[in-house]
Structures are given as structure tokens and as C-alpha cells.
Design a protein around this motif. Structure first.
Motif, PDB file in Angstrom:
ATOM      1  N   VAL A  78       0.760  -1.486  -0.108  1.00 51.88           N
ATOM      2  CA  VAL A  78      -0.145  -0.200  -0.161  1.00 51.88           C
ATOM      3  C   VAL A  78       0.865   1.213  -0.029  1.00 51.88           C
ATOM      4  O   VAL A  78       1.846   1.228   0.697  1.00 51.88           O
ATOM      5  N   PRO A  79       0.603   2.135  -0.859  1.00 50.20           N
ATOM      6  CA  PRO A  79      -0.376   2.065  -2.115  1.00 50.20           C
ATOM      7  C   PRO A  79       0.278   1.248  -3.380  1.00 50.20           C
ATOM      8  O   PRO A  79       1.567   1.081  -3.269  1.00 50.20           O
ATOM      9  N   SER A  80      -0.468   0.542  -4.148  1.00 39.17           N
ATOM     10  CA  SER A  80       0.123  -0.003  -5.008  1.00 39.17           C
ATOM     11  C   SER A  80       0.248   0.645  -6.377  1.00 39.17           C
ATOM     12  O   SER A  80      -0.228   1.831  -6.465  1.00 39.17           O
ATOM     13  N   GLN A  81       1.451   0.195  -6.928  1.00 38.28           N
ATOM     14  CA  GLN A  81       1.817   1.140  -7.959  1.00 38.28           C
ATOM     15  C   GLN A  81       1.776   0.274  -9.387  1.00 38.28           C
ATOM     16  O   GLN A  81       1.982  -1.125  -9.171  1.00 38.28           O
ATOM     17  N   PRO A  82       1.901   0.818 -10.443  1.00 39.12           N
ATOM     18  CA  PRO A  82       1.737  -0.126 -11.785  1.00 39.12           C
ATOM     19  C   PRO A  82       3.023  -0.861 -11.812  1.00 39.12           C
ATOM     20  O   PRO A  82       3.192  -2.115 -12.299  1.00 39.12           O
ATOM     21  N   GLY A  83       4.229  -0.317 -11.426  1.00 35.16           N
ATOM     22  CA  GLY A  83       5.333  -1.071 -11.388  1.00 35.16           C
ATOM     23  C   GLY A  83       5.532  -2.327 -10.418  1.00 35.16           C
ATOM     24  O   GLY A  83       6.318  -3.147 -10.547  1.00 35.16           O
ATOM     25  N   ASP A  84       4.535  -2.213  -9.301  1.00 32.85           N
ATOM     26  CA  ASP A  84       4.422  -3.748  -8.699  1.00 32.85           C
ATOM     27  C   ASP A  84       3.807  -4.990  -9.530  1.00 32.85           C
ATOM     28  O   ASP A  84       3.782  -5.901  -8.876  1.00 32.85           O
ATOM     29  N   SER A  85       3.457  -4.680 -10.625  1.00 35.12           N
ATOM     30  CA  SER A  85       2.556  -5.885 -11.292  1.00 35.12           C
ATOM     31  C   SER A  85       3.893  -6.573 -11.646  1.00 35.12           C
ATOM     32  O   SER A  85       4.791  -6.376 -12.438  1.00 35.12           O
ATOM     33  N   ALA A  86       3.675  -8.131 -11.255  1.00 31.18           N
ATOM     34  CA  ALA A  86       4.391  -8.985 -11.226  1.00 31.18           C
ATOM     35  C   ALA A  86       4.097 -10.314 -10.766  1.00 31.18           C
ATOM     36  O   ALA A  86       2.886 -10.420 -10.029  1.00 31.18           O
ATOM     37  N   VAL A  87       4.718 -11.332 -10.737  1.00 31.53           N
ATOM     38  CA  VAL A  87       4.196 -12.605  -9.966  1.00 31.53           C
ATOM     39  C   VAL A  87       4.772 -12.365  -8.423  1.00 31.53           C
ATOM     40  O   VAL A  87       6.336 -12.295  -8.542  1.00 31.53           O
ATOM     41  N   TYR A  88       4.160 -12.805  -7.589  1.00 32.56           N
ATOM     42  CA  TYR A  88       4.690 -12.999  -6.387  1.00 32.56           C
ATOM     43  C   TYR A  88       4.460 -14.294  -5.903  1.00 32.56           C
ATOM     44  O   TYR A  88       3.698 -14.980  -5.712  1.00 32.56           O
ATOM     45  N   PHE A  89       5.691 -14.714  -5.108  1.00 35.22           N
ATOM     46  CA  PHE A  89       5.980 -16.147  -4.409  1.00 35.22           C
ATOM     47  C   PHE A  89       6.272 -16.141  -3.059  1.00 35.22           C
ATOM     48  O   PHE A  89       6.817 -15.325  -2.463  1.00 35.22           O
ATOM     49  N   CYS A  90       5.269 -16.914  -2.438  1.00 31.86           N
ATOM     50  CA  CYS A  90       5.607 -17.144  -1.017  1.00 31.86           C
ATOM     51  C   CYS A  90       6.609 -18.292  -0.899  1.00 31.86           C
ATOM     52  O   CYS A  90       6.580 -19.390  -1.775  1.00 31.86           O
ATOM     53  N   ALA A  91       7.560 -18.307  -0.135  1.00 27.58           N
ATOM     54  CA  ALA A  91       8.465 -19.156   0.083  1.00 27.58           C
ATOM     55  C   ALA A  91       8.596 -19.403   1.794  1.00 27.58           C
ATOM     56  O   ALA A  91       8.546 -18.470   2.461  1.00 27.58           O
ATOM     57  N   ALA A  92       9.233 -20.585   2.190  1.00 25.39           N
ATOM     58  CA  ALA A  92       9.389 -21.078   3.438  1.00 25.39           C
ATOM     59  C   ALA A  92      10.467 -21.780   3.720  1.00 25.39           C
ATOM     60  O   ALA A  92      10.800 -22.714   2.711  1.00 25.39           O
ATOM     61  N   TYR A  93      11.309 -21.738   4.605  1.00 23.03           N
ATOM     62  CA  TYR A  93      12.480 -22.625   5.287  1.00 23.03           C
ATOM     63  C   TYR A  93      11.798 -23.227   6.409  1.00 23.03           C
ATOM     64  O   TYR A  93      11.248 -22.902   7.200  1.00 23.03           O
ATOM     65  N   ALA A  94      12.641 -24.550   6.394  1.00 25.96           N
ATOM     66  CA  ALA A  94      12.117 -25.242   7.757  1.00 25.96           C
ATOM     67  C   ALA A  94      13.298 -25.847   8.698  1.00 25.96           C
ATOM     68  O   ALA A  94      14.457 -25.899   8.050  1.00 25.96           O
ATOM     69  N   GLY A  95      13.110 -25.875   9.692  1.00 27.55           N
ATOM     70  CA  GLY A  95      14.341 -26.613  10.596  1.00 27.55           C
ATOM     71  C   GLY A  95      15.260 -25.836  11.187  1.00 27.55           C
ATOM     72  O   GLY A  95      16.317 -26.302  11.756  1.00 27.55           O
ATOM     73  N   GLY A  96      15.038 -24.705  11.278  1.00 26.79           N
ATOM     74  CA  GLY A  96      16.067 -23.663  12.021  1.00 26.79           C
ATOM     75  C   GLY A  96      17.377 -23.389  11.402  1.00 26.79           C
ATOM     76  O   GLY A  96      18.183 -22.634  11.791  1.00 26.79           O
TER      77      GLY A  96
END
Lengths: 114, 117
Positions: A78-96
């Protein structure tokens, strides 16, 4: 068995409004989460992250919220901008560890209209 | 500072042929990872090197895939023989063992788009 899920393939938002991208996970061992942004023909680039000991992390226009009990995180722009147009990936690590493999979601295509 | 580079950017081969992808990580990064994204799905982990040693190769699909990192610098990923389902974008990423702006951050290259016909 997909351990990180982004159930919305796409999101369309008007410039200046808020973009909310969601991510759910199933693995209780995940303890660090990241959001990556990807433009066409480029590799993913790091955007923001959060540790499982926190419930919010903010960086400029970007805020990530973590709800551990619901195994859910979200990215607010917020606020969103046209340059924010993209693919967004969520990612995670496990195990410390700080250098193991990342587990990714399928991605959400964000389109911000002028 | 140069980022992660990958070569080639695009490769089109026939089923049964061999292809070798190359990744040059950021200088000084001991961790090197290979990932693959197929048909707009999630980015999937293939394997992880720490220097020249394979730390985790649990994501490698089968023995047609061979990854090497001689001398702990650049890495190659060979697919032999290639099958249709191997098509996708292969990403390489690197990271430091410790320190840095964000020690959890992996820096990705632009990817190699592999098309097997």
C-alpha cells in the motif's frame, strides 16, 4: 503434496489501492517465510521476510503478516503502483537453518492498473 | 557486484538428447541451489551445494539429472537423456553461509528455459 499454497492465481488492483496477497502452509516445521517478486524473463528477487517468532514485519510500502495458529501469511502492498505488477511467490524455510532449501507456492500474478 | 548468471538463457532440444546448464553464483557465496519451475506451477527445489559438496539432493527427479560443482565455484546441471516432462525453467540461486543483509535471502539467476520436443 504441496506444503505452501497460494490459492489465488491472479489479483487485479487499481493504482493507489491496497494489494493483499495470501499464502497458506501445512508444514509446522516452517519457521522463516519470505516473499519474492518475479518479472517476466527474470529470476525471483527477494522482497520481504518474517521469522516465526514475529507476527508482522514492515518495509516501506510492504508489510507481511504471519498467523501461526492459522498457518497463514499475507503480503500487503500500500499504495499499489503499476510497477508492482509481477508474479509474487511465498516461500518458506524449515528446521532452523538459514541456508537450506526454500519451499515455494505457485505464485500470484498481481496486476496494478493505472 | 555481479549477480547470479546462467547459461544458456534458452535451450531447445529433442527428446533423448543431452543438455548441460551452467550457473555462476555470486562471488563468495558458498551455497548454490538449483530449482525448477514447470508450466507456471510452483518453483521446486532440486538440490543444494555447500561449496563443492552436495548438501541436499532430495529434489532431483531421477538419475537422468546430474549436478556438479567442481572447485566450489560454478555449477553444471546435465540432463541425459532429456524427456518431454523435463521442459521448464531452471533457476540457480546462491547465498552466503552467514552474514549479509539478510542471511536467509537466496539470490536467483534469470533462469534457463529448457524446451524438450
Amino acid at each position: 503434496d504441496q506444503q505452501v499454497k497460494q490459492n489465488s492465481p491472479s489479483l487485479s488492483v487499481q493504482e493507489g489501492r491496497i494489494s493483499i496477497l495470501n499464502c497458506d502452509y501445512t508444514n509446522s516445521m516452517f519457521d522463516y517465510f519470505l516473499w519474492y517478486k518475479k518479472y517476466p524473463a527474470e529470476g525471483p528477487t527477494f522482497l520481504i521476510s518474517i521469522s516465526s517468532i514475529k507476527d508482522k514485519n514492515e518495509d516501506g510500502r510492504f508489510t507481511v503478516f504471519l498467523n501461526k495458529s492459522a498457518k497463514h501469511l499475507s503480503l500487503h502492498i500500500v499504495p499499489s503502483q503499476p510497477g508492482d505488477s509481477a508474479v509474487y511467490f511465498c516461500a518458506a524455510y524449515a528446521g532452523g537453518t538459514s541456508y537450506g532449501k526454500l519451499t515455494f507456492g505457485q505464485g500470484t500474478i498481481l496486476t496494478v492498473h493505472p | 557486484e555481479a549477480g547470479v548468471t546462467q547459461f544458456p538463457s534458452h535451450s531447445v532440444i529433442e527428446k533423448g538428447q543431452t543438455v548441460t546448464l551452467r550457473c555462476d553464483p555470486i562471488s563468495g557465496h558458498d551455497n548454490l541451489y538449483w530449482y525448477r519451475r514447470v508450466m507456471g506451477k510452483e518453483i521446486k527445489f532440486l538440490l543444494h551445494f555447500v561449496k563443492e559438496s552436495k548438501q541436499d539432493e532430495s529434489g532431483m527427479p531421477n538419475n537422468r539429472f546430474l549436478a556438479e560443482r567442481t572447485g566450489g565455484t560454478y555449477s553444471t546441471l546435465k540432463v541425459q537423456p532429456a524427456e518431454l516432462e523435463d521442459s521448464g525453467v531452471y533457476f540457480c540461486a546462491s547465498s552466503q553461509l552467514a552474514g549479509g543483509r539478510n542471511r536467509y535471502e537466496q539470490y536467483f539467476g534469470p533462469g534457463t528455459r529448457l524446451t524438450v520436443t
